[in-house]
Motif scaffolding. Structure first.
Motif, PDB file in Angstrom:
ATOM      1  N   ASP A 199       0.837  -1.211   0.000  1.00  0.00           N
ATOM      2  CA  ASP A 199       0.000   0.000   0.000  1.00  0.00           C
ATOM      3  C   ASP A 199       0.870   1.257   0.000  1.00  0.00           C
ATOM      4  OD1 ASP A 199      -2.232  -1.514  -0.032  1.00  0.00           O
ATOM      5  OD2 ASP A 199      -2.623  -1.378   2.123  1.00  0.00           O
ATOM      6  N   GLU A 200       2.049   1.156   0.616  1.00  0.00           N
ATOM      7  CA  GLU A 200       2.939   2.326   0.678  1.00  0.00           C
ATOM      8  C   GLU A 200       3.670   2.585  -0.636  1.00  0.00           C
ATOM      9  OE1 GLU A 200       5.789   2.391   3.882  1.00  0.00           O
ATOM     10  OE2 GLU A 200       4.228   1.927   5.339  1.00  0.00           O
ATOM     11  N   THR A 201       3.914   1.546  -1.403  1.00  0.00           N
ATOM     12  CA  THR A 201       4.758   1.729  -2.600  1.00  0.00           C
ATOM     13  C   THR A 201       3.963   1.781  -3.906  1.00  0.00           C
ATOM     14  OG1 THR A 201       5.142  -0.642  -2.954  1.00  0.00           O
ATOM     15  CG2 THR A 201       6.666   0.498  -1.468  1.00  0.00           C
ATOM     16  N   ARG A 202       2.661   1.459  -3.848  1.00  0.00           N
ATOM     17  CA  ARG A 202       1.848   1.516  -5.079  1.00  0.00           C
ATOM     18  C   ARG A 202       1.886   2.939  -5.634  1.00  0.00           C
ATOM     19  NH1 ARG A 202      -1.861  -1.091  -3.194  1.00  0.00           N
ATOM     20  NH2 ARG A 202      -1.676  -3.048  -4.289  1.00  0.00           N
ATOM     21  N   ASN A 203       2.100   3.083  -6.943  1.00  0.00           N
ATOM     22  CA  ASN A 203       2.135   4.399  -7.623  1.00  0.00           C
ATOM     23  C   ASN A 203       3.300   5.282  -7.184  1.00  0.00           C
ATOM     24  OD1 ASN A 203      -0.220   3.793  -9.011  1.00  0.00           O
ATOM     25  ND2 ASN A 203      -1.495   4.568  -7.346  1.00  0.00           N
ATOM     26  N   ILE A 204       4.346   4.682  -6.636  1.00  0.00           N
ATOM     27  CA  ILE A 204       5.450   5.506  -6.119  1.00  0.00           C
ATOM     28  C   ILE A 204       6.226   6.171  -7.253  1.00  0.00           C
ATOM     29  CG2 ILE A 204       7.142   3.586  -5.964  1.00  0.00           C
ATOM     30  CD1 ILE A 204       8.071   4.906  -3.293  1.00  0.00           C
ATOM     31  N   LEU A 205       6.266   5.534  -8.424  1.00  0.00           N
ATOM     32  CA  LEU A 205       7.012   6.113  -9.556  1.00  0.00           C
ATOM     33  C   LEU A 205       6.087   7.063 -10.295  1.00  0.00           C
ATOM     34  CD1 LEU A 205       8.820   2.875 -10.873  1.00  0.00           C
ATOM     35  CD2 LEU A 205       9.713   4.625  -9.309  1.00  0.00           C
ATOM     36  N   ASP A 206       6.049   8.301  -9.808  1.00  0.00           N
ATOM     37  CA  ASP A 206       5.131   9.273 -10.397  1.00  0.00           C
ATOM     38  C   ASP A 206       5.891  10.522 -10.866  1.00  0.00           C
ATOM     39  OD1 ASP A 206       5.755  10.614  -8.080  1.00  0.00           O
ATOM     40  OD2 ASP A 206       3.721  10.610  -7.257  1.00  0.00           O
ATOM     41  N   TYR A 207       5.154  11.469 -11.374  1.00  0.00           N
ATOM     42  CA  TYR A 207       5.786  12.661 -11.968  1.00  0.00           C
ATOM     43  C   TYR A 207       6.637  13.404 -10.944  1.00  0.00           C
ATOM     44  CZ  TYR A 207       6.467  16.577 -15.052  1.00  0.00           C
ATOM     45  OH  TYR A 207       7.054  17.516 -15.861  1.00  0.00           O
ATOM     46  N   LEU A 228       4.305   2.008 -11.076  1.00  0.00           N
ATOM     47  CA  LEU A 228       4.495   3.081 -12.049  1.00  0.00           C
ATOM     48  C   LEU A 228       3.167   3.716 -12.452  1.00  0.00           C
ATOM     49  CD1 LEU A 228       6.312   4.579 -14.139  1.00  0.00           C
ATOM     50  CD2 LEU A 228       5.851   2.689 -15.712  1.00  0.00           C
ATOM     51  N   VAL A 229       3.111   5.051 -12.350  1.00  0.00           N
ATOM     52  CA  VAL A 229       1.965   5.790 -12.886  1.00  0.00           C
ATOM     53  C   VAL A 229       2.297   6.023 -14.364  1.00  0.00           C
ATOM     54  CG1 VAL A 229       0.542   7.862 -12.676  1.00  0.00           C
ATOM     55  CG2 VAL A 229       1.613   6.866 -10.631  1.00  0.00           C
ATOM     56  N   GLU A 230       1.667   5.236 -15.220  1.00  0.00           N
ATOM     57  CA  GLU A 230       2.100   5.165 -16.621  1.00  0.00           C
ATOM     58  C   GLU A 230       2.013   6.516 -17.321  1.00  0.00           C
ATOM     59  OE1 GLU A 230      -0.274   1.997 -18.270  1.00  0.00           O
ATOM     60  OE2 GLU A 230       1.108   0.480 -17.462  1.00  0.00           O
ATOM     61  N   GLU A 231       0.906   7.235 -17.102  1.00  0.00           N
ATOM     62  CA  GLU A 231       0.761   8.512 -17.809  1.00  0.00           C
ATOM     63  C   GLU A 231       1.787   9.529 -17.322  1.00  0.00           C
ATOM     64  OE1 GLU A 231      -1.525   6.822 -16.243  1.00  0.00           O
ATOM     65  OE2 GLU A 231      -2.669   8.045 -14.838  1.00  0.00           O
ATOM     66  N   ASP A 232       2.229   9.383 -16.063  1.00  0.00           N
ATOM     67  CA  ASP A 232       3.246  10.302 -15.538  1.00  0.00           C
ATOM     68  C   ASP A 232       4.593  10.049 -16.211  1.00  0.00           C
ATOM     69  OD1 ASP A 232       1.266  11.162 -13.864  1.00  0.00           O
ATOM     70  OD2 ASP A 232       2.437  11.015 -12.029  1.00  0.00           O
ATOM     71  N   LEU A 233       4.880   8.792 -16.517  1.00  0.00           N
ATOM     72  CA  LEU A 233       6.143   8.503 -17.208  1.00  0.00           C
ATOM     73  C   LEU A 233       6.116   9.133 -18.609  1.00  0.00           C
ATOM     74  CD1 LEU A 233       8.900   7.076 -17.364  1.00  0.00           C
ATOM     75  CD2 LEU A 233       7.726   5.110 -18.355  1.00  0.00           C
ATOM     76  N   LEU A 234       4.996   8.969 -19.297  1.00  0.00           N
ATOM     77  CA  LEU A 234       4.898   9.539 -20.648  1.00  0.00           C
ATOM     78  C   LEU A 234       5.019  11.069 -20.597  1.00  0.00           C
ATOM     79  CD1 LEU A 234       2.048   7.239 -21.990  1.00  0.00           C
ATOM     80  CD2 LEU A 234       4.465   7.193 -22.667  1.00  0.00           C
ATOM     81  N   LYS A 235       4.378  11.664 -19.610  1.00  0.00           N
ATOM     82  CA  LYS A 235       4.440  13.128 -19.478  1.00  0.00           C
ATOM     83  C   LYS A 235       5.886  13.555 -19.155  1.00  0.00           C
ATOM     84  CE  LYS A 235       2.226  16.841 -16.683  1.00  0.00           C
ATOM     85  NZ  LYS A 235       3.130  17.834 -17.142  1.00  0.00           N
ATOM     86  N   ALA A 236       6.541  12.820 -18.265  1.00  0.00           N
ATOM     87  CA  ALA A 236       7.924  13.170 -17.898  1.00  0.00           C
ATOM     88  C   ALA A 236       8.853  13.023 -19.103  1.00  0.00           C
ATOM     89  CB  ALA A 236       8.395  12.297 -16.742  1.00  0.00           C
ATOM     90  N   MET A 237       8.540  12.077 -19.985  1.00  0.00           N
ATOM     91  CA  MET A 237       9.340  11.935 -21.202  1.00  0.00           C
ATOM     92  C   MET A 237       9.046  13.088 -22.160  1.00  0.00           C
ATOM     93  SD  MET A 237       9.357   7.854 -21.900  1.00  0.00           S
ATOM     94  CE  MET A 237      10.819   6.974 -21.331  1.00  0.00           C
ATOM     95  N   ASP A 238       7.773  13.419 -22.298  1.00  0.00           N
ATOM     96  CA  ASP A 238       7.408  14.531 -23.185  1.00  0.00           C
ATOM     97  C   ASP A 238       8.014  15.843 -22.701  1.00  0.00           C
ATOM     98  OD1 ASP A 238       6.001  12.798 -24.746  1.00  0.00           O
ATOM     99  OD2 ASP A 238       4.053  13.242 -23.825  1.00  0.00           O
ATOM    100  N   ASP A 239       8.103  15.992 -21.374  1.00  0.00           N
ATOM    101  CA  ASP A 239       8.663  17.225 -20.802  1.00  0.00           C
ATOM    102  C   ASP A 239      10.195  17.210 -20.738  1.00  0.00           C
ATOM    103  OD1 ASP A 239       6.070  17.874 -20.435  1.00  0.00           O
ATOM    104  OD2 ASP A 239       6.082  17.783 -18.245  1.00  0.00           O
ATOM    105  N   GLY A 240      10.794  16.090 -21.120  1.00  0.00           N
ATOM    106  CA  GLY A 240      12.258  16.014 -21.104  1.00  0.00           C
ATOM    107  C   GLY A 240      12.851  15.691 -19.737  1.00  0.00           C
ATOM    108  N   GLN A 241      11.999  15.354 -18.749  1.00  0.00           N
ATOM    109  CA  GLN A 241      12.521  14.988 -17.413  1.00  0.00           C
ATOM    110  C   GLN A 241      13.166  13.610 -17.443  1.00  0.00           C
ATOM    111  OE1 GLN A 241      12.423  16.869 -14.794  1.00  0.00           O
ATOM    112  NE2 GLN A 241      10.727  18.289 -14.993  1.00  0.00           N
ATOM    113  N   VAL A 242      12.556  12.720 -18.220  1.00  0.00           N
ATOM    114  CA  VAL A 242      13.062  11.347 -18.322  1.00  0.00           C
ATOM    115  C   VAL A 242      13.440  11.108 -19.776  1.00  0.00           C
ATOM    116  CG1 VAL A 242      12.421   8.898 -18.143  1.00  0.00           C
ATOM    117  CG2 VAL A 242      11.722  10.495 -16.352  1.00  0.00           C
ATOM    118  N   ALA A 243      14.674  10.633 -19.980  1.00  0.00           N
ATOM    119  CA  ALA A 243      15.151  10.425 -21.350  1.00  0.00           C
ATOM    120  C   ALA A 243      14.778   9.048 -21.882  1.00  0.00           C
ATOM    121  CB  ALA A 243      16.671  10.595 -21.391  1.00  0.00           C
TER     122      ALA A 243
END
Ligand code: NAP
Length: 309
Positions: A199-207, A228-243
């Motif tokens: 419960d503590e780690t669900r969705n921990i990989l977020d924007y 992983l919050v999937e849409e947050d990963l895509l957004k972070a990639m679109d924003d250049g935060q994640v390569a």
């Protein structure tokens, strides 16, 4: 002693024959959804049906054929006082270390660039890697995370580790607890998730987490898809935060056709293969523990069901 094997393998004898050989004192049964109770003492399971715990009332412990027990803890009717035993390493941590190292090298050694040059018949040498530019942060310092962290530290990568409690790992800078997550993230460019799903780690990989990583961040998820919050990963990639990202686990497996991840060249997708369950090592570990438990000896790997791992 009666042992019940409960996993959806169409060839259960691949498991039950070695179980009988390793534990000759046991009477080994295969789960029959339509059959009567066998009054098993121990169950060896992977994603068992809820009926298992309704029908088998004599169980003394249940042994999971994997390290992550999020699936098992979610099975309805699992008795609260039944010891749940997870797999401890059993050949998985070395596979995970290999997988993470491979994905790290893809980024740090610019392998994609060289593959592209080869396709174009180009011989061109890029500048050598500066390890200081590739600090790695490993989330979770259990059986798997520790092995991953140590492997990369041995190769002179700068390695950070984060867990719930304090850990001392040679060559690794460690942080503990939610309060220190930010400091761990800001020291990290390549984020490797080896956490259990709770419960503590669900969705921990977020924007919010991605935005605290160093520029040109890389995300490697070998924990569970629900981290992983999937849409947050895509957004972070679109924003250049994640390569780039390497993902081995997904919220829905198999990853559905048409899922946006399939279309992203910056994402490497593998079908939950980063650390496979190895039958020989797994059954050797489980049968040893069953024998010890039957003789009243303490066994390791009993899950704290309140904590969720
Ligand atoms: P483990 O030995 O139980 O280690 C779990 C680690 O996570 C521990 O260091 C623990 O901290 C840390 N942790 C747990 N909750 C935390 C939280 N809320 N905040 C910070 N740290 C937390 O587990 P393992 O054997 O290394 O396996 C880890 C996971 O890998 C499994 O649960 C499974 O989901 C995944 N896995 C995936 C595959 C695959 O093929 N993709 C294969 C095997 C396993 P403490 O040390 O302080 O308790």
């Amino acid at each position: 002693m009666k042992v019940l094997f409960v996993a959806g393998d169409p060839k259960p004898e691949r498991w039950t024959v070695p179980i009988k050989a390793l534990l000759p004192e046991a009477d080994v049964h295969v789960w029959n959804p339509d059959g009567p109770a066998v009054d098993a003492d121990y169950a060896i399971v992977w994603q068992p049906p809820a009926e298992l715990f309704q029908r088998e009332r004599q169980l003394k412990a249940v042994f999971n054929l994997g390290a992550g027990i999020d699936g098992l803890l979610a099975v309805p009717n699992l008795p609260a006082d039944l010891p749940v035993v997870r797999l401890e390493d059993a050949g998985m941590s070395v596979q995970m270390a290999e997988y993470v190292l491979h994905q790290l090298l893809e980024a740090s050694r610019e392998m994609e660039k060289y593959r592209e040059q080869q396709r174009q018949g180009v011989w061109k040498i890029h500048r050598p890697i500066k390890r200081s530019e590739w600090p790695v942060g490993v989330m979770g310092l259990g059986h798997i995370g520790k092995r991953v962290a140590r492997t990369l530290a041995d190769l002179d990568y700068q390695v950070n580790g984060w867990a719930r409690s304090e850990h001392a790992v040679e060559g690794v800078t460690t942080w503990a607890g939610q309060d220190n997550l930010g400091e761990f993230l800001s020291a990290t460019r390549v984020l490797v998730n080896t956490l259990p799903l709770t419960d503590e780690t669900r969705n921990i990989l977020d924007y919010d987490v991605f935005s605290q990583l160093q520029p040109g961040a890389v995300v490697i998820n070998v924990g569970r898809g629900e981290h992983l919050v999937e849409e947050d990963l895509l957004k972070a990639m679109d924003d250049g935060q994640v390569a780039r990202a390497a993902l081995d686990v997904f919220r829905t497996e198999p990853l559905p056709a048409g899922h946006p991840f399939w279309q992203r060249p910056e994402i490497t997708i593998t079908p939950h293969i980063s650390a496979r369950t190895l039958r020989d090592a797994t059954l050797a570990q489980i049968t040893d523990k069953i024998r010890d438990h039957a003789h009243g000896k303490p066994i390791s790997g009993v899950v704290d069901t309140n904590r969720g791992y």
